[in-house]
Scaffold this motif. Structure first.
Motif, mmCIF file in Angstrom:
data_model
loop_
_atom_site.group_PDB
_atom_site.id
_atom_site.type_symbol
_atom_site.label_atom_id
_atom_site.label_comp_id
_atom_site.label_asym_id
_atom_site.label_seq_id
_atom_site.Cartn_x
_atom_site.Cartn_y
_atom_site.Cartn_z
ATOM 1 N N LEU A 8 9.120 -5.955 4.112
ATOM 2 C CA LEU A 8 9.121 -5.115 3.113
ATOM 3 C C LEU A 8 10.280 -4.578 2.575
ATOM 4 N N ALA A 9 10.161 -4.612 1.241
ATOM 5 C CA ALA A 9 11.436 -4.101 0.565
ATOM 6 C C ALA A 9 11.039 -3.135 -0.701
ATOM 7 N N THR A 10 11.893 -2.403 -1.052
ATOM 8 C CA THR A 10 11.713 -1.457 -2.245
ATOM 9 C C THR A 10 12.477 -1.874 -3.498
ATOM 10 N N PRO A 11 11.698 -2.374 -4.370
ATOM 11 C CA PRO A 11 12.700 -3.010 -5.853
ATOM 12 C C PRO A 11 13.103 -1.708 -6.583
ATOM 13 N N SER A 12 14.468 -2.115 -7.326
ATOM 14 C CA SER A 12 14.822 -0.922 -7.923
ATOM 15 C C SER A 12 15.123 -1.459 -9.373
ATOM 16 N N SER A 13 14.981 -0.392 -10.319
ATOM 17 C CA SER A 13 15.300 -0.870 -11.969
ATOM 18 C C SER A 13 16.536 -0.429 -12.178
ATOM 19 N N ASP A 14 17.322 -0.184 -11.334
ATOM 20 C CA ASP A 14 18.605 0.379 -11.484
ATOM 21 C C ASP A 14 19.645 -0.861 -11.893
ATOM 22 N N THR A 26 0.857 -1.212 0.077
ATOM 23 C CA THR A 26 -0.112 0.132 -0.109
ATOM 24 C C THR A 26 0.789 1.137 0.166
ATOM 25 N N SER A 27 1.839 1.371 0.840
ATOM 26 C CA SER A 27 3.005 2.353 0.511
ATOM 27 C C SER A 27 3.955 2.128 -0.811
ATOM 28 N N GLY A 28 4.894 2.799 -0.566
ATOM 29 C CA GLY A 28 5.738 2.347 -1.785
ATOM 30 C C GLY A 28 6.652 1.273 -1.883
ATOM 31 N N ALA A 29 6.370 0.731 -0.577
ATOM 32 C CA ALA A 29 7.381 -0.542 -0.633
ATOM 33 C C ALA A 29 6.707 -1.753 -1.006
ATOM 34 N N ALA A 30 7.445 -2.889 -1.324
ATOM 35 C CA ALA A 30 6.763 -3.945 -1.831
ATOM 36 C C ALA A 30 6.818 -5.374 -0.715
ATOM 37 N N ARG A 31 5.771 -6.340 -0.815
ATOM 38 C CA ARG A 31 5.910 -7.274 0.128
ATOM 39 C C ARG A 31 6.926 -8.258 -0.570
ATOM 40 N N VAL A 32 7.722 -8.844 0.322
ATOM 41 C CA VAL A 32 8.694 -9.851 -0.072
ATOM 42 C C VAL A 32 7.914 -11.171 -0.229
#
Ligand SMILES: [Zn+2]
Length: 455
Positions: free
Chosen positions: A333-339, A307-313
């Motif tokens: 929770l973790a925030t995936p990155s496309s870098d 629901t926030s910016g972070a994703a469920r692992v």
């Protein structure tokens, strides 16, 4: 009297012998058998490209799903109910056809997750309490343990850390009796090359003894819970103590940015970040460029938008065939990155790991206790727990119990709490129907309402 109580009554000299004997046993089981081969395999895959590692992951996933459907009652029923066959799952994206598995479901039907292929075999049991404080016990194969240690040593070796390095260890084990009021607040595990420090005796008053011993040992590696390592770093800064530290590794909690800063200031090196758990459904390792890479060859990891910016692992543990977990929600929770990381390692990147940001609780004398979820490790009939602190020296523990919870459970829980917190922290247990979640949907294990000054 259980073994731990017996141990705590021994003189320090004999406790060192016991710690070393235990260390020897652990060394043999962790690093025997297939460990070296596993490590070599993991290291060789560091240089693969993205396409090759994804293909490798999906091949393992496919074989693992087949094994689960053929030998695990829970999955046999699930696939038949969903009108699916093992062939429908060929790649990570295909997992979307399956529901996310909660820890609660696993707890409720734990026997139905055991593979029939391992029936009658004596397997080691692993215990976890995880971020939500709910206990789970499950079987693991020896090979899966060697593989787990293989992937964990891969990232350490990326940073030049080797197994013969002595370690200053600040973990959750109570190696020193809580009643002890004088140093040494540490014990020596010789075969495992660890100086094991008690996290439970750390305070403004005792820290000088800890720092002096750390210095005397000459060891260059600190491993421990971020909250504990940060406290040691703060105190080293306050007292102006310099130590020849080259590596800091952390586990069990996520490392918060301000903690990283303090540790860097005190020891001159950045802590190496790492994310993993006993269930082995996901593993994320920091590379020497500071990139947090998903270890794609170790588990099939999905990030579901939260629901926030972070994703469920959400993860699938294709290394432990004795207890398959498909699409298991770790509760983190973790925030995936496309870098893209300049190091060239193939795993996807995450910008940060947002889960497990557990706070400490503060005892009457000002000691900080972290990682109290150990209390709930064996409480399989406690579904959820939360430790709430409004004043130093006292906590309220909320629990949501599962069916069958009774007096014996409550007594065992009380004993476990007393063992962990000693007489310096009073507590009460309150039974509640549910525990409110944070805005991002996270169940926090510790909620501390202490003012910054009191904390
Ligand atoms: Zn990298």
């Amino acid at each position: 009297m259980d073994l731990e109580q017996l141990y705590l009554r021994l003189p320090t000299r004999l406790q060192n012998v016991v710690v070393s004997a235990q260390g020897y046993r652990i060394q043999r089981s962790r690093y025997g058998g297939a460990f070296q081969d596993q490590l070599a395999g993991y290291e060789s895959r560091s240089s693969w490209d993205r396409e090759r590692i994804i293909e490798y992951r999906d091949r393992r996933l496919q074989a693992f799903v087949r094994h689960a459907v053929e030998t695990v009652p829970y999955y046999r029923d699930l696939f038949s109910r969903l009108n699916l066959t093992a062939d429908d799952i060929r790649r990570l994206e295909d997992l979307e056809q399956l529901p996310v598995l909660t820890k609660q479901t696993v707890q409720q039907q734990v026997d139905r997750f055991r593979s029939e292929a391992y029936r009658g075999q004596s397997l080691q049991m692993h215990h976890t309490s995880g971020s939500t404080g709910a206990g789970l016990q499950f079987p693991v194969t020896l090979e899966s343990q060697h593989e787990q240690w293989g992937v964990w040593w891969r990232y350490r070796r990326w940073h030049g850390l080797h197994r013969d390095e002595w370690c200053l260890y600040f973990g959750g084990r109570s190696v020193v009796p809580l009643s002890q009021r004088r140093p040494p607040y540490w014990r020596t595990n010789r075969p495992g090359r660890q100086l094991m420090f008690s996290a439970y005796h750390l305070s403004d008053q005792t820290i000088a003894d800890y720092l002096a011993e750390m210095k005397r040992s000459g060891a260059r590696w600190i491993h421990g819970y971020p909250s504990v390592v940060t406290f040691v770093a703060e105190q080293a800064l306050r007292l102006g103590v310099k130590l020849p530290i080259r590596w800091i590794t952390t586990g069990a909690e996520s490392l918060l940015p301000h903690q990283k800063q303090i540790v860097r200031r005190a020891f001159g090196v950045s802590p190496i970040e790492h994310y993993g758990m006993a269930e082995g459904v996901a593993n994320i390792s920091e590379c020497p460029h500071g990139g947090l890479h998903v270890d794609e060859d170790y588990a099939a990891v999905e990030f579901l938008p939260g629901t926030s910016g972070a994703a469920r692992v959400i993860g699938t543990n294709f290394t432990n065939p004795a207890f398959p977990l498909l699409r298991y929600d770790v509760g983190d929770l973790a925030t995936p990155s496309s870098d893209v990381c300049p190091c060239g390692r193939p795993g996807r990147l995450v910008a940060c790991i947002d889960g497990r940001q557990e706070d400490c609780v503060v005892t009457r004398s000002g000691c900080r206790l972290g990682r109290l979820d150990h209390i709930f490790k064996d409480c399989v009939r406690v579904r959820e727990a939360q430790i709430r602190q409004n004043q130093p020296g006292h906590v309220t523990i909320w629990i949501v119990t599962a069916e069958g919870y009774g007096r014996a459970d409550e007594e065992a829980l009380t004993r476990e709490i007393v063992k962990r917190v000693g007489d310096d922290l009073t507590f009460e247990i309150e039974h509640v129907d549910s525990i409110p979640r944070t805005r991002s949907g996270k169940l926090r294990f510790v909620v501390s309402n202490l003012s910054a000054e009191a904390a």
